[in-house]
Design an enzyme around this catalytic site. Sequence first.
Site, mmCIF file in Angstrom:
data_model
loop_
_atom_site.group_PDB
_atom_site.id
_atom_site.type_symbol
_atom_site.label_atom_id
_atom_site.label_comp_id
_atom_site.label_asym_id
_atom_site.label_seq_id
_atom_site.Cartn_x
_atom_site.Cartn_y
_atom_site.Cartn_z
ATOM 1 N N HIS A 388 0.811 -1.216 0.000
ATOM 2 C CA HIS A 388 0.000 0.000 0.000
ATOM 3 C C HIS A 388 0.850 1.275 0.000
ATOM 4 C CE1 HIS A 388 0.279 0.154 4.528
ATOM 5 N NE2 HIS A 388 0.242 1.446 4.284
ATOM 6 N N ASP A 436 -0.185 -7.463 1.737
ATOM 7 C CA ASP A 436 0.342 -6.101 1.712
ATOM 8 C C ASP A 436 1.871 -6.151 1.747
ATOM 9 O OD1 ASP A 436 0.475 -3.384 1.774
ATOM 10 O OD2 ASP A 436 -0.205 -3.163 3.858
ATOM 11 N N SER A 532 4.214 2.587 8.038
ATOM 12 C CA SER A 532 3.887 1.500 7.110
ATOM 13 C C SER A 532 5.090 1.089 6.281
ATOM 14 C CB SER A 532 2.803 1.951 6.140
ATOM 15 O OG SER A 532 1.570 1.840 6.765
HETATM 16 N N1 ARG Z 1 -1.243 2.309 7.303
HETATM 17 C C1 ARG Z 1 -0.393 3.101 8.113
HETATM 18 C C2 ARG Z 1 0.628 3.814 7.260
HETATM 19 O O1 ARG Z 1 0.394 3.990 6.105
HETATM 20 C C3 ARG Z 1 0.223 2.301 9.217
HETATM 21 C C4 ARG Z 1 -0.735 2.079 10.283
HETATM 22 C C5 ARG Z 1 -0.268 1.231 11.358
HETATM 23 N N2 ARG Z 1 -1.194 1.428 12.404
HETATM 24 C C6 ARG Z 1 -1.153 0.921 13.602
HETATM 25 N N3 ARG Z 1 -2.034 1.284 14.467
HETATM 26 N N4 ARG Z 1 -0.236 0.039 13.907
HETATM 27 O O2 ARG Z 1 1.636 4.293 7.718
#
Ligand code: ARG
Length: 590
Positions: A388, A436, A532
């Site tokens: 992503h 992912d 992420s």
């Molecule tokens: N999807 C998020 C990003 O793009 C990461 C989220 C991780 N969240 C969590 N509560 N561990 O950086």
Amino acid sequence: MRLYLLLSLFFCFCLAFRKEPDFLIKKCLSNRYTHQSCSKVFCQPWEKCVEGTCICKLPYLCPKGGSSVCSTSHRLFRSYCQLKSYECLHPENKFLINGTCEKKETFTVSLEFGELPSEGIVQVKLVNSDEREYLCNSKWSITEANVVCRHLGHAEGALYHRYSNNSGIQMKAPNCLDVTCRGLESSLSECAFSKRANTNDETPAGVTCYLREVEPPSPDSFKCVNGKFIPRSKTCDGINDCADQSDELCCRACQPGSFHCTSDVCIPEDYRCNGEMDCILGDDESNCKGEESFETQDQGVRQDEVQVQERAQALNDNMDNERRKIKSLLPQITCGMRRITPIRRKRILGGKSAIKDEFPWQVAIKEDNQIKCGGIYIGGCWILTAAHCVRPNKAHRYQVWTGLLDWIKLNPEIQIHKVNQLIIHDQYSASTYQNDIALLEVKKQGNKKECDLPFTTPACLPWSEYMFRPNHRCIVSGFGLEEEFSRVYSLKWGHVNLIANCSKFYSSRFYEKEMLCAGTEDGSIDACKGDSGGPLVCMDSNNVAYLWGIVSWGENCGKPEFPGVYTKVANYFDWISHYVGRALIAQYNV
Ligand code: ARG
């Protein structure tokens, strides 16, 4: 009154079903693991691991070195490994003797005095000897009996390591042969023999090989993967009764006298601290008493003594030593090591600031002018990140920053790399976050042939989902948000625990096969936006870091009722090695 009745019924029920402790894990058993399952055990050095199964390696992949051996088809091989890998492909070709094939020598095993051809007293005729000899009974076990039966063509090994009608049989010879095997040999000639004198009154060793037809399963038996039935009491005791090890691979605990690997495998107690890794994570070789000089000295003395004895009595070369030697000569990669270990310092979300060399596998992925995501260096020119984080066809817009600690106060170790190639998992789903995971290949600098990324060390990649268990404390790191909305610019890290049954937090959004959860009880430490694609690493008992997860998603950040969700990297070992090559990432089973 009703309660009383219920209670006593329950009590009777318990009594009726009380038996020896049952350590077997049902869910694990359904995977039908055997000695060929590399998510549970190491493959033999002449095998490699492909999609969870040990398969034959081609002979040319054997390490150089070792001495020549002769096979039962009187063919000369350059090394034991070469023969074994050839045998793996052509099972009729077995080990005969260490050395050359000069004479038409034979090694024979036969069963005497039995009512059936598959049972009786074991007689052997060794290479270089004309006499037939009996095997001694006192150190005889199911391990050796399984090898004898396998030698004679019974793949399931032995039913018992005795022959029931042998009470009247006395050894006619003044001496007998002691034999020790490891248990997975295909020929008894691979085991170690030594002669013992004055054994006239000892009954010789006998065996009853397993025949599918004769043994009706008893209600309290365990069905091995190869179809053999063994008593349940013989499971999880470190002894390979099944002959395919399936009785030892799904154990939440082990019986006394055996060692429990964190991967829920039982191994014999004497495999512990013997210098060879048997548990996939090496836990059998860590915390060994007096690991340093004093122990090696001690061993030296013991070895000398053994050698004196062996020179007098050993009748063949110990192929188990040869097997170990081959194992030690296999190529090894360096990963997961760092020159310093993180220490507690001031305060990802709730984390601490990293210093140089603490996370040498951490990279930052910059898109246009923003650090958008983290990534992990895994060796060669390769970076792992979350799918992503990247879009296909945008490779030219990404930069990989290595050595970065703070992107406001830039440190001198930083290097910036362009991206050559972008591989996104083709089953990645942007709506469910399944699969992912993505690979970035960085461009080589100038006209260099290899990528050299100074100040980086690859993280090791786990090849089995059994390497780390729930509650293991791991480390997440990244350049993401400090609190729900406050931006930080430096690399932070924090300890999080692996969490079991994550569906209870996320119900159908959580996919067990592809995802894993980690967090802290109070949610004080978590990954957040911007983290992420970055690493969740877990350390083995030797402090080697394995990339267990890739930061993927989570409901908000730092909410105890919503732990962080990560891509389960162990599930993608084959996917990764398909693109980057097995040799780059496989530490074992190559
Ligand atoms: N999807 C998020 C990003 O793009 C990461 C989220 C991780 N969240 C969590 N509560 N561990 O950086």
